[in-house]
Design a protein around this motif. Structure first.
Motif, PDB file in Angstrom:
ATOM      1  N   TYR A 124      34.516  45.547  35.106  1.00 29.04           N
ATOM      2  CA  TYR A 124      33.175  45.496  36.122  1.00 29.04           C
ATOM      3  C   TYR A 124      33.007  46.995  36.621  1.00 29.04           C
ATOM      4  O   TYR A 124      31.913  46.639  37.103  1.00 29.04           O
ATOM      5  N   LYS A 142      20.260  49.027  28.452  1.00 25.79           N
ATOM      6  CA  LYS A 142      21.026  47.559  28.398  1.00 25.79           C
ATOM      7  C   LYS A 142      20.074  46.356  28.646  1.00 25.79           C
ATOM      8  O   LYS A 142      18.337  46.718  28.783  1.00 25.79           O
ATOM      9  N   THR A 166      17.767  43.748  20.393  1.00 24.16           N
ATOM     10  CA  THR A 166      18.907  44.943  20.138  1.00 24.16           C
ATOM     11  C   THR A 166      18.861  45.642  19.969  1.00 24.16           C
ATOM     12  O   THR A 166      19.064  46.751  19.558  1.00 24.16           O
ATOM     13  N   THR A 178      35.886  37.271  31.430  1.00 30.92           N
ATOM     14  CA  THR A 178      35.707  36.325  30.366  1.00 30.92           C
ATOM     15  C   THR A 178      35.731  37.460  28.980  1.00 30.92           C
ATOM     16  O   THR A 178      35.721  36.719  27.765  1.00 30.92           O
ATOM     17  N   GLY A 179      35.565  39.001  29.169  1.00 30.63           N
ATOM     18  CA  GLY A 179      35.732  39.911  28.134  1.00 30.63           C
ATOM     19  C   GLY A 179      34.715  39.699  28.173  1.00 30.63           C
ATOM     20  O   GLY A 179      34.216  41.213  26.747  1.00 30.63           O
ATOM     21  N   LYS A 180      33.904  39.437  27.940  1.00 29.45           N
ATOM     22  CA  LYS A 180      32.425  39.789  27.397  1.00 29.45           C
ATOM     23  C   LYS A 180      31.209  40.898  28.941  1.00 29.45           C
ATOM     24  O   LYS A 180      31.617  40.069  29.938  1.00 29.45           O
ATOM     25  N   ASP A 181      30.485  41.692  28.442  1.00 24.49           N
ATOM     26  CA  ASP A 181      29.942  42.993  28.805  1.00 24.49           C
ATOM     27  C   ASP A 181      29.373  41.969  30.649  1.00 24.49           C
ATOM     28  O   ASP A 181      27.957  41.427  29.998  1.00 24.49           O
ATOM     29  N   GLU A 231      29.723  30.769  31.820  1.00 25.87           N
ATOM     30  CA  GLU A 231      29.620  31.988  32.212  1.00 25.87           C
ATOM     31  C   GLU A 231      28.498  32.326  32.186  1.00 25.87           C
ATOM     32  O   GLU A 231      27.935  31.738  32.274  1.00 25.87           O
ATOM     33  N   SER A 273      25.901  35.894  34.725  1.00 29.73           N
ATOM     34  CA  SER A 273      26.006  37.076  35.070  1.00 29.73           C
ATOM     35  C   SER A 273      27.415  37.721  36.008  1.00 29.73           C
ATOM     36  O   SER A 273      26.909  36.774  37.247  1.00 29.73           O
ATOM     37  N   SER A 311      33.256  34.107  34.671  1.00 31.07           N
ATOM     38  CA  SER A 311      33.064  32.810  34.435  1.00 31.07           C
ATOM     39  C   SER A 311      33.542  32.334  35.957  1.00 31.07           C
ATOM     40  O   SER A 311      34.439  32.085  36.777  1.00 31.07           O
ATOM     41  N   VAL A 370      29.587  39.096  31.766  1.00 26.71           N
ATOM     42  CA  VAL A 370      29.588  38.865  32.424  1.00 26.71           C
ATOM     43  C   VAL A 370      30.783  37.755  32.917  1.00 26.71           C
ATOM     44  O   VAL A 370      32.104  38.480  32.599  1.00 26.71           O
TER      45      VAL A 370
END
Length: 498
Positions: free
Chosen positions: A173, A314, A307, A108-111, A124, A126, A115, A113
């Motif tokens: 990952y 994390k 945030t 996905t390119g998301k930290d 999507e 974890s 799919s 995450v």
């Protein structure tokens, strides 16, 4: 909450009997009070067969503990499989194993995450290693028995149907896989070796019972780190009566107990620093050893503050400090030392997506904590379900025989964005005095127009820039377009507007 707990030997017998899924389901219904899906029952049957194959090694002791479906306190998350025992040097260990029946996935390119096809659709979710690590991080950070009894946690993921494809174990990952190794279909012996590197002897200490009985309280290292990040942020600096309200609340929180509940109501308009005081309270009461949570109905403010406070963490590691107002329906009374409820005017009576859970959110919040502080601006109630008023809070506080303290925030921060605009409007219309006595022309283009058509045309022109301009209105007209998509909800025939 533990659904299933036996020794490795008894677990093996349950699998061999070909009734493991039925046994787990019977325990589930007894503990949870309801059934579960056929898909989950099938997953138990398949995954436990594979786990039994992994454990069929005489070097893994027969009296090691097996726990299935352990629900992490104060969350809806359940850990699939936990093996407990002692290492060669006699240290207590628990190995958390996240089980998946996946066979394919995509990046996905998301930290953290990935799919995959779950719940009848591509979604999507974890990454399994992130999930396993995050559960261990939550327990390490919030279970007092673990960090005071020196129980060692290890975590991993086992995808017993997954043939290596370079995606699930992709370099992207690697940070999470290093913390919680991932084992795939050919890796039965590798998973065995992983388990044996931590567990050499049986579960003599009844590790899961110790964990289950552990008090939910943030560890000192986690609390200190949060406090350090807050201290270094000018955004959370308190001035004037903000400091007075904060110190008053801290003093009352220290004195609160189940027989002497304290309820504080803090009144304040936009820009008075309600959220600044709220976050300071949550962090610093935690540092004092009080189990505290920041509560809001809407998720947006929680995500903003998570945030800002994450720093080198994390978000998973601090997520248990933040929750929604509907999370307390079944909470045991006085579970928390302090609940800090921001935007209390947005509280609802019932919880859940269909407003069918619980009795009253204010009642449930006061019940759940020895000390509750409600930050309130009754002028910001916007929906018919909003019940957060001073009178409603006082009514329930009296029902619990709680001491009630009312405080007010009046000091204004100069602010931009929507809060600044609203504060300026209040000031210019003489509703209340605020620090926003002028409107920053760099932030806003304020005009008074003679007709709605002229406003519409200006918005259309502005929208050509980046397609982010919109014309909005309150609930002042019938919702005609709900039934007829071609109907206009807002019409001014005399202005040719519609």
């Amino acid at each position: 909450m533990i659904i299933y707990q036996k020794t490795k030997e008894s677990f093996t017998n349950d699998v061999i009997s070909n009734e493991i899924e039925t046994i787990i389901h019977d325990f589930f219904k007894t503990k949870v009070g309801s059934s579960t899906s056929e898909a989950e029952i099938r997953s138990w049957k398949n995954s436990m067969m594979y786990m039994n194959n992994v454990l069929l090694d005489p070097e893994i002791p027969c009296d090691a503990g097996v726990t299935i479906e352990y629900q992490i306190p104060l969350t809806s998350k359940r850990i699939d499989f936990i093996l407990t025992g002692q290492s060669e040097d006699g240290k207590d260990h628990a190995i958390l194993i996240e089980l998946k029946q996946w066979s394919k996935s995509s990046l996905t390119g998301k930290d953290g995450v990935i799919s995959t096809f779950v719940g009848k659709a591509e979604r999507e979710v974890s990454h399994p290693s992130y999930q396993a690590w995050s559960y261990a991080a939550l327990l390490n950070g919030f279970n007092e028995a673990i960090y005071t009894s020196d129980i060692k946690l290890a975590s991993c993921a086992y995808l017993h149907n997954y043939i290596p494809d370079g995606i699930i174990d992709h370099e992207f990952y690697k940070d999470y896989i290093a913390k919680a190794p991932i084992f795939l279909k050919p890796d039965t012996f590798k998973l065995r070796d992983f388990i044996k590197s931590f567990i050499k002897h049986g579960d003599k200490s009844k590790v899961m019972l110790v964990i289950e009985g552990g008090r939910i309280k943030p560890s000192k290292s986690l609390a200190d780190s949060l406090a350090k990040m807050l201290k270094g942020s000018e955004e959370f600096l308190m001035i004037d009566d903000q400091k007075v309200v904060y110190e008053t609340a801290v003093s009352l929180a220290k004195k609160a107990n189940p027989l002497n509940k304290k309820v504080v109501i803090v009144h304040g308009g936009p820009g008075t620093g309600k959220s600044v005081v709220a976050i300071n309270l949550m962090v610093n009461l935690t540092k004092l050893g009080l189990f505290s949570q920041y509560v809001s109905k809407n998720s947006a403010p929680r995500e903003v503050y998570k945030t800002k406070l994450t720093g080198t963490f994390k978000q998973t590691e601090i997520s248990n400090f933040f929750t929604g107002s509907g999370s307390f329906v079944n909470t045991i009374p006085d579970t928390f030392d302090a609940l800090i409820i921001d935007e209390s005017h947005r509280l609802n009576e019932k919880s859940g997506m269909y407003k069918n859970l619980g009795e009253n959110q204010i009642k449930e919040l006061i019940s759940a904590s020895k000390f509750s502080v409600f930050f309130l601006d009754e002028n910001q109630k916007v929906a018919i379900h909003d019940i957060g008023t001073k009178d409603e809070i006082v009514r329930w506080a009296k029902d619990f025989d709680a001491q009630i303290t009312e405080l007010e925030l009046t000091s204004q921060f100069r602010c931009n964005g929507s809060d600044g605009y609203l504060a300026w409007l209040d000031h210019i219309l003489q509703i209340r005095e605020t620090a926003n006595t002028t409107l920053d022309e760099d932030e806003f283009d304020f005009k008074v127009l003679d007709s709605p058509s002229e406003l519409r045309d200006l918005i259309f022109e502005k929208n050509k820039i980046n397609n982010k301009a919109r014309l909005v209105a309150g609930y002042c007209w019938p919702w005609k377009s709900k039934k007829d998509k071609n109907a206009m909800d807002i019409e001014f025939p005399e202005e040719s507007f519609g």
